[in-house]
Design an enzyme around this catalytic site. Structure first.
Site: not given
Lengths: 407, 156
Positions: A70, A198-199, A207, A227, A249, A251, A276, A368, A399
């Protein structure tokens, strides 16, 4: 061809005029359609067939090398007033964004097929589900959307004659980061994305719609788009508690959603509902209830192994699209952190010869898998419950090397 | 902040919307903060993670049932050492103590960065968050100040 309601048809005609595709295909979500699109992708090179004996229904896709994640700096929220977007978003005035992107969309689908993908976010028959329609010139996007969301008839039936759907326009454009924009127009329930395959930039149900647009809708309608993973925790006494978890993301959200307890914790079981996104709203009983709007998992591949996530390993053995992983000579994928040791030789994520001596990684760190949720061995029997599940606890994780305790 | 890149509007308004939704719940979910990634002095992760995270979820679920032992700290309730089931786990007493430790000095930094983050939303930040933040800052400050100095710096 599937018939479109007049509000959808009007929008499709408008986009067709701007992007001038050679032909228009309305997707019905059928198995025949999947087979046909897969065949076409194999012919164009958008997909590479993996070893069908070992991995039935599995394919590999390689992104353009500069289109692998992204791109938040190219992502905009275009509200009339800048303060509505807030300091947390990039902002452009809607009219400027429309003018700029219309220039990029102009004739962008010439020589291409325009796919119209009606999709449903949320369980079929749920009053909390939402419909979007994605127009795209990428077959790879269609094949991913049909795993991540419920596409075709089910979505059109849910929509009926209503005008209440998110207009999601996507074109690969020329894939140049210089001409890449992901623009959200919450006041018009519209998303325009160009220049990326991309995704999160291209699968607009995820998203873009299920979080950014849905968060706006939720504010208007009194619910929350988050999220968050959703899991059910069964205790040795046989009681199931439902939890959601918000983690940035990288984690371990997918790993936690599919956790397998160690042998020293008999009687405990984790059931997966989502990895997600969660849509949360107040139930009639005064508790908070959650549904997972998605129907698949779009997970990070590197590090996925029988030790870190045995359920994920199991579920990606069939009907899975792998993006940007390495390819072994026997037609199976490989990645850093795989259960098997490094192959003596392979093709890296860009299709270049790779050996363990290579200085670069074989699989892209953000490679992915796209896989249907129902293939997950730990999937909860309630994952498609139209009412969702009641939530007893919300977890917030990050994190941190210091200061934040374990819990 | 897992939602930071994905809130489709002003995050100050988003916080206010959370409070609105929360107020309507008669049985709201309990809130927990987790961190699998704390490291020891050697830079290695202290917690084994993965399947063993079930041990943390176990405490979470017990808390929602009104069980599960906890100590009150300036940042909220943290499990007692005995409250986390470590049977079958190769985890030293010391490592567990480090995992559960709340160090006010470290938190003073976190409070400072939260101050900056909240500040970026100006008047859009709900006053409830501002008040919670001030209470947290006060508790951290008190925890860092020896008891005999309490009150002196404010002139009381």
């Amino acid at each position: 061809m599937t018939a479109l309601s007049s509000p959808v048809q009007r929008w499709v005609d408008e986009i067709k005029k701007m992007t001038t595709p050679d032909k228009v295909v309305v997707c019905d979500g059928s198995e025949e359609e999947r087979e046909r699109l897969t065949k076409e992708c194999l012919a164009t090179g958008e997909l590479i067939e993996l070893n069908q004996q070992k991995l039935p229904g599995c394919y590999l896709h390689r992104s353009a090398p500069h289109d692998v994640a992204r791109t938040e700096h190219l992502t905009f929220v275009c509200t009339r007033h800048k303060e509505e977007a807030g300091p947390n978003n990039n902002w452009m005035p809607p009219s400027d964004a429309k003018t700029k992107l219309a220039g990029l969309y102009q004739g962008a689908m010439k020589g291409r097929t325009m796919f119209v993908v009606p999709f449903l976010m949320g369980p079929p028959g749920s009053r909390f589900s939402k419909v979007g329609v994605e127009i795209t010139d990428s077959r790879y996007v269609v094949l991913n959307m049909r795993i991540m969301t419920r596409i075709g008839r089910v979505a059109l039936e849910h929509l009926g004659g209503s005008d209440d759907f998110t207009r999601c326009l996507h074109s690969l454009g020329d894939l140049s980061p210089d001409r890449r924009f992901i623009c959200h127009f919450p006041e018009e329930n519209t998303i325009w994305s160009v220049g990326s395959g991309y995704g999160g930039n291209a699968l607009l149900g995820k998203k873009c719609m299920a979080l950014r647009i849905a968060s706006w809708l939720g504010k208007k309608e009194g619910w929350l788009a988050e999220h968050m993973l959703i899991l059910g925790l069964r205790t040795p006494e046989g009681k199931t508690h439902y939890l959601t978890g918000a983690f940035p993301s990288a984690c371990g959200k997918t790993n936690l959603a599919m956790l397998v307890p160690p042998a020293s914790k008999p009687g405990w079981k984790v059931e997966t509902l989502g990895d997600d996104i969660a849509w949360l709203r107040k139930g009639d009983d005064g508790r908070l209830w959650a549904i997972n709007p998605e129907s698949g998992f779009f997970g990070v591949v590197p590090g996925t192994s029988r030790k870190t996530n045995p359920n994920a390993v199991e579920m990606i053995q069939k009907n899975t699209i792998y993006t940007n992983v390495a390819l072994r000579p026997d037609g199976t994928p490989w990645w850093e952190g795989h259960d098997d040791p490094s192959p003596a030789n392979a093709l890296d994520w860009q299709g270049r010869p790779w050996t363990p001596a290579s200085s670069e990684k074989a699989a892209h760190p953000n490679s992915r898998f796209t896989t249907p949720a129902e293939q997950c061995p730990s999937i909860s029997p309630r994952w498609q419950d139209p009412e969702g599940v009641p939530i007893s606890a919300i977890l917030f994780g990050a994190r941190r090397q210091r200061n934040v305790p374990l819990v | 902040m897992a939602m930071l890149p994905f809130v489709g509007y002003n995050m100050g308004d988003y916080f206010a919307h959370w409070l609105e939704v929360g107020k309507k719940l008669s049985t709201p979910p309990k809130i927990f903060r987790l961190n699998w990634f704390r490291t020891g002095e050697n830079g290695k992760f202290l917690w084994p993670g993965y399947g063993d995270n079930i041990r943390v979820l176990e405490w979470v679920v017990k808390r929602t049932e009104g069980k599960g032992e906890a100590v009150d700290t300036p940042i909220g309730f943290v499990p007692t050492r005995k409250a986390i089931d470590t049977k079958g786990l190769d985890l030293s007493e010391d490592a567990l103590a480090q995992l559960l430790r709340v160090d006010p000095a470290d938190w003073a930094e976190a409070v400072h960065s939260q101050e900056e983050f909240f500040g970026s939303f100006g008047s859009r930040l709900p006053h409830e968050l501002r008040e919670e933040h001030d209470l947290l800052a006060r508790r951290i400050h008190d925890a860092m100040t020896p008891p005999d100095l309490h009150g002196r710096d404010t002139g009381n």
